[in-house]
Design a protein around this motif. Structure first.
Motif, PDB file in Angstrom:
ATOM      1  N   LEU A 177     -21.077   5.811 -51.885  1.00 13.08           N
ATOM      2  CA  LEU A 177     -19.637   5.740 -51.527  1.00 13.08           C
ATOM      3  C   LEU A 177     -19.737   5.070 -50.228  1.00 13.08           C
ATOM      4  O   LEU A 177     -19.105   3.945 -50.012  1.00 13.08           O
ATOM      5  CB  LEU A 177     -18.966   7.058 -51.258  1.00 13.08           C
ATOM      6  N   ASP A 178     -20.243   5.703 -49.234  1.00 15.90           N
ATOM      7  CA  ASP A 178     -19.932   5.490 -47.953  1.00 15.90           C
ATOM      8  C   ASP A 178     -21.305   5.956 -46.914  1.00 15.90           C
ATOM      9  O   ASP A 178     -21.935   6.727 -47.590  1.00 15.90           O
ATOM     10  CB  ASP A 178     -18.717   5.589 -47.316  1.00 15.90           C
ATOM     11  N   ILE A 179     -21.334   5.543 -45.618  1.00 15.14           N
ATOM     12  CA  ILE A 179     -22.452   6.157 -45.053  1.00 15.14           C
ATOM     13  C   ILE A 179     -21.626   7.002 -43.800  1.00 15.14           C
ATOM     14  O   ILE A 179     -20.849   6.512 -43.178  1.00 15.14           O
ATOM     15  CB  ILE A 179     -23.150   5.104 -44.407  1.00 15.14           C
ATOM     16  N   VAL A 180     -22.084   8.209 -43.415  1.00 15.45           N
ATOM     17  CA  VAL A 180     -21.511   9.096 -42.481  1.00 15.45           C
ATOM     18  C   VAL A 180     -22.566   8.973 -41.295  1.00 15.45           C
ATOM     19  O   VAL A 180     -23.757   9.292 -41.464  1.00 15.45           O
ATOM     20  CB  VAL A 180     -21.270  10.235 -43.021  1.00 15.45           C
ATOM     21  N   GLU A 181     -22.256   8.727 -40.293  1.00 13.83           N
ATOM     22  CA  GLU A 181     -22.778   8.726 -39.014  1.00 13.83           C
ATOM     23  C   GLU A 181     -22.565   9.776 -38.081  1.00 13.83           C
ATOM     24  O   GLU A 181     -21.296   9.883 -37.693  1.00 13.83           O
ATOM     25  CB  GLU A 181     -23.065   7.418 -38.255  1.00 13.83           C
ATOM     26  N   HIS A 191     -27.469   5.305 -25.158  1.00 13.61           N
ATOM     27  CA  HIS A 191     -28.629   5.673 -26.018  1.00 13.61           C
ATOM     28  C   HIS A 191     -27.984   6.503 -26.972  1.00 13.61           C
ATOM     29  O   HIS A 191     -27.371   7.624 -26.366  1.00 13.61           O
ATOM     30  CB  HIS A 191     -29.680   6.165 -25.188  1.00 13.61           C
ATOM     31  N   ILE A 192     -28.104   6.186 -28.269  1.00  9.46           N
ATOM     32  CA  ILE A 192     -27.567   7.168 -29.291  1.00  9.46           C
ATOM     33  C   ILE A 192     -28.464   7.843 -30.187  1.00  9.46           C
ATOM     34  O   ILE A 192     -29.350   6.894 -30.706  1.00  9.46           O
ATOM     35  CB  ILE A 192     -26.312   6.510 -30.185  1.00  9.46           C
ATOM     36  N   LEU A 193     -28.435   8.902 -30.239  1.00 12.01           N
ATOM     37  CA  LEU A 193     -29.548   9.409 -31.306  1.00 12.01           C
ATOM     38  C   LEU A 193     -28.575   9.585 -32.570  1.00 12.01           C
ATOM     39  O   LEU A 193     -27.809  10.487 -32.477  1.00 12.01           O
ATOM     40  CB  LEU A 193     -30.060  10.873 -30.779  1.00 12.01           C
ATOM     41  N   ALA A 194     -28.983   8.746 -33.670  1.00 10.37           N
ATOM     42  CA  ALA A 194     -27.800   8.773 -34.789  1.00 10.37           C
ATOM     43  C   ALA A 194     -28.799   9.380 -35.928  1.00 10.37           C
ATOM     44  O   ALA A 194     -29.788   9.309 -36.270  1.00 10.37           O
ATOM     45  CB  ALA A 194     -27.489   7.194 -35.002  1.00 10.37           C
ATOM     46  N   ARG A 195     -27.719   9.998 -36.625  1.00  9.26           N
ATOM     47  CA  ARG A 195     -28.057  10.419 -38.050  1.00  9.26           C
ATOM     48  C   ARG A 195     -27.355   9.829 -39.080  1.00  9.26           C
ATOM     49  O   ARG A 195     -25.975  10.095 -38.973  1.00  9.26           O
ATOM     50  CB  ARG A 195     -28.092  11.879 -38.000  1.00  9.26           C
ATOM     51  N   TRP A 196     -27.621   8.909 -40.132  1.00 10.71           N
ATOM     52  CA  TRP A 196     -26.926   8.425 -41.017  1.00 10.71           C
ATOM     53  C   TRP A 196     -27.187   9.065 -42.412  1.00 10.71           C
ATOM     54  O   TRP A 196     -28.544   9.278 -42.710  1.00 10.71           O
ATOM     55  CB  TRP A 196     -27.364   6.653 -41.180  1.00 10.71           C
ATOM     56  N   SER A 197     -26.151   9.444 -43.166  1.00 15.93           N
ATOM     57  CA  SER A 197     -26.554  10.121 -44.529  1.00 15.93           C
ATOM     58  C   SER A 197     -25.656   9.448 -45.554  1.00 15.93           C
ATOM     59  O   SER A 197     -24.362   9.023 -44.920  1.00 15.93           O
ATOM     60  CB  SER A 197     -26.145  11.323 -44.569  1.00 15.93           C
ATOM     61  N   VAL A 198     -26.083   9.134 -46.484  1.00 15.72           N
ATOM     62  CA  VAL A 198     -25.256   8.248 -47.452  1.00 15.72           C
ATOM     63  C   VAL A 198     -24.527   9.035 -48.447  1.00 15.72           C
ATOM     64  O   VAL A 198     -25.265  10.338 -49.107  1.00 15.72           O
ATOM     65  CB  VAL A 198     -26.339   7.341 -48.273  1.00 15.72           C
TER      66      VAL A 198
END
Ligand code: ADP
Length: 685
Positions: free
Chosen positions: A104-108, A88-95
């Motif tokens: 450009l890319d997505i940082v997770e 189970h991963i609590l993920a945060r994605w920022s563009v």
């Protein structure tokens, strides 16, 4: 960004990776390697979501996650590691965007929350389960608010626990008050039924109505246990239903530490009325058995036969079916089986009868109890082997000092006891009975003898006369003989003839005397097949002179070809002689009718011979019938009153009956008796 941004990312504790707009992984930090198990080389260039088998908890979240090109997204996803483990991963994605503002890319950044989630899930699961239990269990559950009680106890300001205990004991009214302060938060459906409430709401007040006065201290103890921080408290007590009736309950209160602060208590109640009843029944039957066993006035034994059962089972396995035969072939086997049985328990009667102080005295080799009658034990084993459930035999057992005891030995070995290796023996002491019987027989024989002698006394004149006849003939013939010898020429032929007569008369006299002696001396009796006709004729021959002297005519109507009876010749003769003498005596001096006796025999039925002796005398007085056969009942001045008593005991000992009436065909009394014919009488020889 200056320096090696990736080197800095490697210092982070969380998984951080970047992926391009096409989804392919661009950077992969150390923590990512640790979390997902994939090395940097393996991860870079892979399509992140496919590579990590990303899954969303529902499609809406996935859609939202996919549409982040211009911002950020945060949510929980599951991923699968290199080793195949689901995380189970609590993920945060920022563009991240370039200087031109184009993405450009997505940082997770991702945090592994698997441990947290599984424990939460477990908690949810147990909560769910508890709710199910609470609702559905066949037990009554109560959730109680205990805080009011806690306040009351604090308000008492008692220095310690002992003082609280004493206070609750001495102030039941205070305890009742505490019950009223105990609020019911919730109950399950079973509680509604068990406590006989119309609906759940009826129970959601305080608990006081459910505790009958006799259980006040049980409740107090529950409070004390809660105060002493015991995790739970269980007791058996009475609780009260809505209709006021009480029932036996198993009461359990749990004070989990987590809820202590909130003052809630979880209580379980199980109705144990049925269990209690069953237990009481068991206890009752057990104690009834005990008191029966110990107090019965019969010698009772509980034997441990488990080894014997094993030995017999073994024999059966070996194919033995005829234990009797087996024992004949193996003489030592009987002693062996005796050694396989042990005395486990005996009652007071046994101790008394066998001369023991206590059970320990009785625990001797069983063999010693069967010294006099080992055959009985053998029969018992054979019966047991055959599968009989009981065994009974009149036998002798030996007391501790070896003295034989007559008695009836009974054993029960029903299958239920067999399984426990138990058998129950009873021994009914018959010493007294046997002794009494022997005594009775002796007394009876003495009386019979006395009565015969007294009867002979009465017949003395008649016997003297009878003996006198041949003696007179002898004297006459001897005188004649002398005269023939005195002649000048003695007539030897005449003398021979006379001497022959003398011899015959001497024999007759000797016969008469022998007959009298036989009657007078007591011989040991013997049973044999006898013809009743013969006995009648013998008896009449014995009395012939008496009958003749008194001018009594005798008529006989004897069943021809009557079957023999099983009996004692002297005794049956005595019956006939007694009855005939009584008849003669009743007719003497009455003078009215011609004295006559009629004797008849007939088969009453194929198994019973019937005989009656009638006279033409005055008959039996109407008020004498009831006592005729009693000892010492007589109407004669020199009578003994034993004759008929003895007749009855002899006839009854032969399995027959005797009675009297005045229905003689020739006008007087009639005495009738029956005797079973020989083939129907058990042979005892
Ligand atoms: P006993 O002859 O010594 O009196 P029994 O027992 O033989 O004792 O008889 C008891 C009584 O029964 C007699 O005294 C008599 O009253 C009565 N009894 C017996 N036989 C006859 C009979 N054949 N006719 C009338 N009375 C009888």
């Amino acid at each position: 960004m200056t320096g090696d941004p990736e080197a800095i990312l490697d210092l982070a504790a969380e998984s951080i990776f970047t992926r391009g707009l096409d989804g392919r992984i661009l950077t992969w930090n150390k923590a990512s390697e640790e979390v997902y198990g994939w090395s940097k080389q393996a991860a870079i260039g892979q399509h992140a979501q496919e590579f990590l088998k990303t899954a969303f908890s529902d499609p809406a979240i996935e859609a939202q996650a996919q549409a982040i090109e211009h911002g950020a997204w945060e949510g929980e996803i599951t991923r699968v590691t290199e080793a195949g483990k689901t995380l189970h991963i609590l993920a945060r994605w920022s563009v991240r965007c370039g200087a031109d503002g184009a993405p450009l890319d997505i940082v997770e950044t991702g945090r592994d929350v698997t441990a947290l989630r599984t424990s939460e899930a477990a908690l949810r699961y147990s909560e769910h389960r508890y709710h199910n239990l609470f609702g559905a269990m066949a037990a009554s559950f109560w959730e109680l608010d205990f805080s009011g009680v806690v306040r009351m106890v604090r308000g008492l300001n008692l220095p310690g626990f002992a003082e609280l205990r004493a206070h609750l004991r001495d102030h039941p009214a205070f305890v009742r008050e505490m019950m009223r302060a105990t609020r019911v938060i919730d109950v399950n459906q079973h509680t509604v039924g068990l406590f006989g409430a119309a609906e759940k709401e009826q129970l959601l007040g305080n608990v006081e109505p459910f505790w009958p006065p006799e259980s006040t201290q049980d409740y107090a103890e529950g409070v004390l246990q809660a105060m002493s921080r015991n995790a739970n408290y269980t007791t058996e007590c009475k609780l009260r239903k809505a209709d006021g009736s009480t029932f036996d309950a198993l009461f359990t209160a749990a004070y989990p530490p987590q809820t202590a602060g909130k003052g809630t208590v979880l209580v379980g109640v199980i109705d144990i009325t049925a269990r209690k009843k069953a237990f009481a029944k068991l206890e009752e039957s057990e104690s009834r058995y005990r008191s029966l066993f110990y107090n019965m006035p019969v010698s009772l034994w509980r034997m441990d036969s488990s080894r014997l059962i094993a030995v017999l089972a073994d024999l059966r396995r070996q194919g033995v079916t005829d234990l009797d035969g087996y024992m004949d072939a193996h003489p030592g086997f009987l002693a062996h089986t005796m050694n396989c049985v042990e005395v486990a328990e005996v009652n007071q009667s046994t101790l008394d009868l066998f001369g023991a102080r206590d059970l320990a005295d009785m625990k001797i080799p069983v063999e010693r109890y069967w010294k006099s009658s080992p055959q009985t034990f053998r029969n018992l084993i054979v019966a047991r082997f055959r599968g009989d459930q009981t065994f009974e035999e009149e036998t002798q057992m030996n007391a501790l000092d070896g003295r034989p005891i007559d008695g009836l030995f009974t054993v029960a070995f029903p299958p239920a006891l067999n399984e426990l290796g138990i058998s129950l023996n009873a021994f009914v002491d018959a010493t007294e009975r046997v002794r009494a019987q022997q005594m009775l027989q002796r007394v009876q024989a003495d009386f019979a003898h006395a009565s015969r002698v007294s009867m002979l006394g009465e017949l003395t004149a008649s016997i003297a006369h009878e003996v006198n006849q041949p003696l007179a003939a002898i004297a006459t013939n001897a005188g004649a003989g002398m005269r023939w010898l005195d002649r000048p020429v003695p007539n030897v032929d005449e003398v021979r003839a006379l001497t022959g007569s003398i011899l015959a008369d001497a024999r007759r006299a000797a016969d008469i005397i022998a007959r009298v002696r036989r009657m007078a001396t007591r011989r040991d009796t013997g049973m044999a097949e006898l013809s009743v006709s013969e006995i009648i004729e013998e008896s009449l021959r014995f009395l012939s002179h008496e009958l003749q002297a008194r001018g009594v005519s005798v008529s006989l109507e004897l069943e021809s070809g009557a079957p023999p009876v099983w009996g004692d010749r002297t005794q049956l003769q005595q019956v006939l002689v007694n009855l005939v003498v009584n008849a003669v005596q009743s007719m003497s001096g009455t003078g009215a009718r011609r004295p006559a006796i009629r004797i008849e025999t007939a088969l009453a039925d194929p198994a019973t011979l019937h005989c009656c002796v009638e006279d033409s005398g005055p008959g039996i007085g109407a008020d004498h019938f009831g006592r005729l056969f009693d000892s010492f009942f007589t109407t004669r001045q020199d009578g003994m009153g034993m004759g008929l008593r003895i007749c009855r005991s002899i006839i009854e000992a032969h399995g027959g009956r005797i009675e009297a009436d005045n229905d003689a065909r020739i006008g007087g009394a009639r005495f009738s008796f029956t005797l079973p014919v020989a083939k129907d009488v058990p042979r005892r020889q």
